[in-house]
Design a protein around this motif. Sequence first.
Motif, PDB file in Angstrom:
ATOM      1  N   TYR A  55      17.486  -5.925  10.452  1.00 40.85           N
ATOM      2  CA  TYR A  55      16.611  -6.797  11.228  1.00 40.85           C
ATOM      3  C   TYR A  55      15.325  -7.087  10.467  1.00 40.85           C
ATOM      4  CZ  TYR A  55      14.974  -8.956  15.528  1.00 40.85           C
ATOM      5  OH  TYR A  55      14.547  -9.862  16.467  1.00 40.85           O
ATOM      6  N   LYS A  56      14.841  -6.084   9.758  1.00 40.72           N
ATOM      7  CA  LYS A  56      13.638  -6.245   8.931  1.00 40.72           C
ATOM      8  C   LYS A  56      13.901  -7.303   7.868  1.00 40.72           C
ATOM      9  CE  LYS A  56       9.666  -4.554   7.283  1.00 40.72           C
ATOM     10  NZ  LYS A  56       8.435  -4.516   8.054  1.00 40.72           N
ATOM     11  N   LYS A  57      15.064  -7.250   7.264  1.00 36.25           N
ATOM     12  CA  LYS A  57      15.416  -8.182   6.190  1.00 36.25           C
ATOM     13  C   LYS A  57      15.568  -9.606   6.742  1.00 36.25           C
ATOM     14  CE  LYS A  57      19.141  -8.459   3.333  1.00 36.25           C
ATOM     15  NZ  LYS A  57      20.463  -7.840   3.242  1.00 36.25           N
ATOM     16  N   GLU A  58      16.172  -9.716   7.900  1.00 33.42           N
ATOM     17  CA  GLU A  58      16.436 -11.034   8.484  1.00 33.42           C
ATOM     18  C   GLU A  58      15.170 -11.700   9.007  1.00 33.42           C
ATOM     19  OE1 GLU A  58      19.823 -12.642   9.547  1.00 33.42           O
ATOM     20  OE2 GLU A  58      20.011 -11.728   7.561  1.00 33.42           O
ATOM     21  N   THR A  59      14.340 -10.941   9.708  1.00 32.98           N
ATOM     22  CA  THR A  59      13.231 -11.547  10.439  1.00 32.98           C
ATOM     23  C   THR A  59      11.867 -11.049   9.984  1.00 32.98           C
ATOM     24  OG1 THR A  59      13.226  -9.800  12.087  1.00 32.98           O
ATOM     25  CG2 THR A  59      14.666 -11.658  12.527  1.00 32.98           C
ATOM     26  N   GLY A  60      11.824 -10.011   9.194  1.00 33.73           N
ATOM     27  CA  GLY A  60      10.541  -9.438   8.799  1.00 33.73           C
ATOM     28  C   GLY A  60       9.917  -8.558   9.870  1.00 33.73           C
ATOM     29  N   GLU A  61      10.562  -8.482  11.043  1.00 34.11           N
ATOM     30  CA  GLU A  61      10.018  -7.664  12.129  1.00 34.11           C
ATOM     31  C   GLU A  61      10.489  -6.221  12.024  1.00 34.11           C
ATOM     32  OE1 GLU A  61      10.492  -9.103  16.153  1.00 34.11           O
ATOM     33  OE2 GLU A  61      10.595 -11.152  15.369  1.00 34.11           O
TER      34      GLU A  61
END
Lengths: 354, 285
Positions: free
Chosen positions: A70-76
């Motif tokens: 999720y970090k990789k996809e959205t930066g969140e």
Amino acid sequence: MFDRHQGNRRPRGRTMAGKVRRLASALVLGAAVMAAPVLSARADTTLLNVSYDPTREFYKDFNEAFAAHYKKETGETVTLQASHGGSGKQARSVIDGLEADVVTLALASDIDAIADRGLIAPDWQKRLADNSSPYTSTIVFLVRKGNPKGIKDWNDLVADGVEVITPNPKTSGGARWNYLAAWAYALKHNGGDEARAKDFVARLYTHVPVLDTGARGSTTTFVQRGIGDVLLAWENEAFLALKELGPGEFEIVVPSLSILAEPPVAVVDKVVDKRGTRKQAEAYLNYLYSTEGQALAAKWFYRPRDPAVAAKYKDIFPKVELVTIDDAAFGGWRKAQATHFGDGGVFDQIYKPK
Amino acid sequence: MDGAPRSNDATTEGPFLRLGLSGIALLYLALFLVLPLVAVFVEAFAKGLGPFLAAVTEPDALSAVKLTLIVAAISVPMNLVFGVAAAWAIAKYEFWGKSFLITLIDLPFSVSPVISGLVYILLFGAQGLLGPWLYEHDIKIIFAVPGIVLATIFVTFPFIARELIPLMQEQGTSEEEAAISLGASGWQTFRRVTLPNIRWGLLYGVLLCNARAMGEFGAVSVVSGHVRGLTNTMPLHVEILYNEYNFTASFAVASLLALLALVTLILKSVLEWRYGDEIAASARH
């Protein structure tokens, strides 16, 4: 908290009151300092996954993978929290106010119970593919090394002197699958005669010396305490027991017929809408269906739905004839739950504690 | 002392009986207290120091320790205040319904901890009496730290009050009356007359209360929700680890919990040893 209105009284001196007062303020200060990180843990986006017993190891792995994805996809940044226990008990906690963003339970009727209180939309099981069950499992037998009692199939369980370990179907999801698998076997071998199926299952439960409340409890009874000749277990739980507790001490026996156990997942609508976490919660459940999620499920001995991933792991999972809960014999979870496990249902009629 | 006559033979048991009795007592202690305690530590260090340290410094374990200390740090002072207040009222005043109050204080001892937990679910749970109101105002009590603190306070409530009531009753009210007649205010009387008289009983009560607050399982288990790293206290964490086949880690955290209890006991012994004369002077404990 305690010190405020006593502040200017003198003399402090070496009285006990002075000591108590200083101790009290130190404790309160200490509590405040220590509480800070615990409370602020909710400041980032957090998701709480309320799950059942045998998924602990799988979700520990999966949560890390999802956070990275999720970090990789959205930066969140999203932090996952997990709670595990018997499936029915966990559903009860969510109903009582445990703020689960997603529930991943052992069977549909536990999520139905939550939906019945208006926390989840009634059509939840249609929202995701495959009945909202991203992975499946089945019921197998775990026996002691060398299979001393020669247990091969369900009818061997009711042989003289065989002790069967299975949890209580009233509280355990896995136990309900065990029960229904036995029922399906008996129906098939008695030409669909329900009375004889009932008789077979009743005989089976006379071979059960102890009913634990959850699947993990039963595994511990069988493996750690050495009680019983055969454990009726989730396939994933049986594999895990082999892996964690001593390969070579136990063997898995696959019966001729078993049941397709579908542990479903759902977003808890009322909670995610209140907390504003719907986007993350849905992404979390969708990731279960991704190739990575499916591979992790297979790694922890759940049967993946994805055909490509399933092909890769096909040597691990033995082929077995599976009936499903939607077969005519059961008619879906709502009906099966009421007929077999409700108050005064078939299980209540046949089970007599020794 | 030296010149005192030796005790009369008629009131002393024979050496065999004495040895036998102390032997049985020691054996009993060893079997039911020391052996299990030793077993916990043996299992904790079964795989060496490395796995032990890894288990107790793991983030979930640390947060369990933290939560346990927070809960004790809140519930013990609360019970300290209420315990002293209740004991003061009961011992120094006569009022209607006093014996009912004493019974009420004992209630947590006679109720199963699981019920103590369920009571709060019935009150504050989403389906409970105050649940909908709390939900609307976004106040979380059950399945969060406040619920755990509440359940712990309920379960540990009697420890301090029960310790103080007989002590204060025995001491009577004459010293307080003297202080007041010499012009002391109520607060001064409490702080300079009553408190010094009861301090050892108070300390003992606090230690017992603290030990139970850290060790409570049943009531806390009902209201905790078992969220890892958030609402798991040490006893709950021990159970979780055990259920995850993580026996070494489970016993490591258990030994830590035992250690906390031992520290409490050692603290008490040290205080008794240092202030032994004072304690003897102020009657009990």
